[in-house]
Design a protein around this motif. Sequence first.
Motif, PDB file in Angstrom:
ATOM      1  N   ARG A   1      -1.735   7.834  12.894  1.00 18.18           N
ATOM      2  CA  ARG A   1      -0.848   8.068  11.743  1.00 18.18           C
ATOM      3  C   ARG A   1      -0.190   9.438  11.820  1.00 18.18           C
ATOM      4  N   ARG A   2      -0.915  10.414  12.368  1.00 21.17           N
ATOM      5  CA  ARG A   2      -0.355  11.769  12.467  1.00 21.17           C
ATOM      6  C   ARG A   2       0.889  11.764  13.347  1.00 21.17           C
ATOM      7  N   VAL A   3       0.850  11.000  14.440  1.00 27.44           N
ATOM      8  CA  VAL A   3       2.011  10.907  15.336  1.00 27.44           C
ATOM      9  C   VAL A   3       3.180  10.235  14.611  1.00 27.44           C
ATOM     10  N   PHE A   4       2.910   9.133  13.937  1.00 29.18           N
ATOM     11  CA  PHE A   4       3.985   8.434  13.227  1.00 29.18           C
ATOM     12  C   PHE A   4       4.538   9.286  12.084  1.00 29.18           C
ATOM     13  N   ARG A   5       3.653   9.995  11.410  1.00 28.10           N
ATOM     14  CA  ARG A   5       4.095  10.876  10.313  1.00 28.10           C
ATOM     15  C   ARG A   5       5.008  11.965  10.858  1.00 28.10           C
ATOM     16  N   ARG A   6       4.649  12.474  12.046  1.00 27.93           N
ATOM     17  CA  ARG A   6       5.461  13.536  12.635  1.00 27.93           C
ATOM     18  C   ARG A   6       6.853  13.035  12.980  1.00 27.93           C
ATOM     19  N   LEU A   7       6.972  11.796  13.446  1.00 25.39           N
ATOM     20  CA  LEU A   7       8.307  11.260  13.746  1.00 25.39           C
ATOM     21  C   LEU A   7       9.143  11.183  12.466  1.00 25.39           C
ATOM     22  N   ARG A   8       8.507  10.770  11.375  1.00 25.39           N
ATOM     23  CA  ARG A   8       9.234  10.731  10.097  1.00 25.39           C
ATOM     24  C   ARG A   8       9.686  12.130   9.687  1.00 25.39           C
ATOM     25  N   GLU A   9       8.818  13.107   9.879  1.00 21.60           N
ATOM     26  CA  GLU A   9       9.182  14.487   9.548  1.00 21.60           C
ATOM     27  C   GLU A   9      10.334  14.976  10.419  1.00 21.60           C
ATOM     28  N   LEU A  10      10.333  14.577  11.680  1.00 20.12           N
ATOM     29  CA  LEU A  10      11.427  14.965  12.573  1.00 20.12           C
ATOM     30  C   LEU A  10      12.742  14.321  12.142  1.00 20.12           C
TER      31      LEU A  10
ATOM     32  N   ILE B   1       3.940   1.391   9.515  1.00 19.07           N
ATOM     33  CA  ILE B   1       4.623   1.036   8.264  1.00 19.07           C
ATOM     34  C   ILE B   1       4.211   1.991   7.145  1.00 19.07           C
ATOM     35  N   LEU B   2       2.939   2.352   7.117  1.00 13.90           N
ATOM     36  CA  LEU B   2       2.462   3.300   6.100  1.00 13.90           C
ATOM     37  C   LEU B   2       3.177   4.643   6.210  1.00 13.90           C
ATOM     38  N   GLU B   3       3.638   4.973   7.422  1.00 18.76           N
ATOM     39  CA  GLU B   3       4.305   6.254   7.647  1.00 18.76           C
ATOM     40  C   GLU B   3       5.827   6.145   7.703  1.00 18.76           C
ATOM     41  N   GLY B   4       6.362   4.958   7.389  1.00 19.09           N
ATOM     42  CA  GLY B   4       7.812   4.858   7.244  1.00 19.09           C
ATOM     43  C   GLY B   4       8.572   4.096   8.303  1.00 19.09           C
TER      44      GLY B   4
ATOM     45  N   LYS C   1       0.829  -1.206   0.000  1.00 14.07           N
ATOM     46  CA  LYS C   1       0.000   0.000   0.000  1.00 14.07           C
ATOM     47  C   LYS C   1       0.867   1.261   0.000  1.00 14.07           C
ATOM     48  N   ALA C   2       1.994   1.198   0.712  1.00 14.19           N
ATOM     49  CA  ALA C   2       2.867   2.364   0.846  1.00 14.19           C
ATOM     50  C   ALA C   2       3.939   2.434  -0.243  1.00 14.19           C
TER      51      ALA C   2
END
Length: 233
Positions: free
Chosen positions: A176-185, A214-217, A22-23
């Motif tokens: 997902r927003r939390v996991f996405r933020r870690l990837r952005e950091l 996994i979807l967020e990296g 999916k990702a």
Amino acid sequence: MKDSVGRNIERVRETIAAACEKAGRDPQEVKIVAVTKGVDTECMAEALACGIRIFGENRVQEAMKKMPVFAGMDVEWHFIGRIQRNKIKKILEHFHCVHSLDREDFGKEMSHRLRSAGRGGYPVLLEVNLTGKETQGGVREEELPGLVRAIATLSELRIVGLMTIGPLGESEESIRRVFRRLRELKDMVNALNIPGVFLTELSMGMSDDYHLAILEGATMIRLGRAIFGERRT
């Protein structure tokens, strides 16, 4: 009554494959850290036979009782719990990696002990608290650049990534927003071009939310119940 560990691992790998598809990711990018708190060595051996190579422990003393059973085997031990100063020496002696460094003074203590032992390049992940819950460890995101710069000066440590714990019982989008933020950091830290620092690992996602991580990296997922069933201790 518990499912076989092997069958659980098969289901986990199917979920990883589906999330990666999916990702648009390669499933080989995702490492399973089997969380073995309260798990007996018989179940751990079954996981090892199914290809699990990383065991994650929260408790130093519990891990040390299990480690001799797997001596000489192709196993990595990762420390994923809250660090206590009086346990740092044993953590460094017995674990290959730490996921939960969140204090400069603990980093300095680790560095000092590694230097005294003639060791260097010890891999650590910095834990970030993105839920604001006091019960969870980790630095606030605004404190992360300062912690990275401080730990980067300790040549015995090598910062390889970031770790977080997702919010419990919230919507998929909130998680997902939390996991996405870690990837952005992670990307933000890499953009700082701090000498010796390039982050590649994201340790995020547990039994209830690893497919979202996994979807967020996520590159490391920490799974206990999904592999071993409900903990008995």
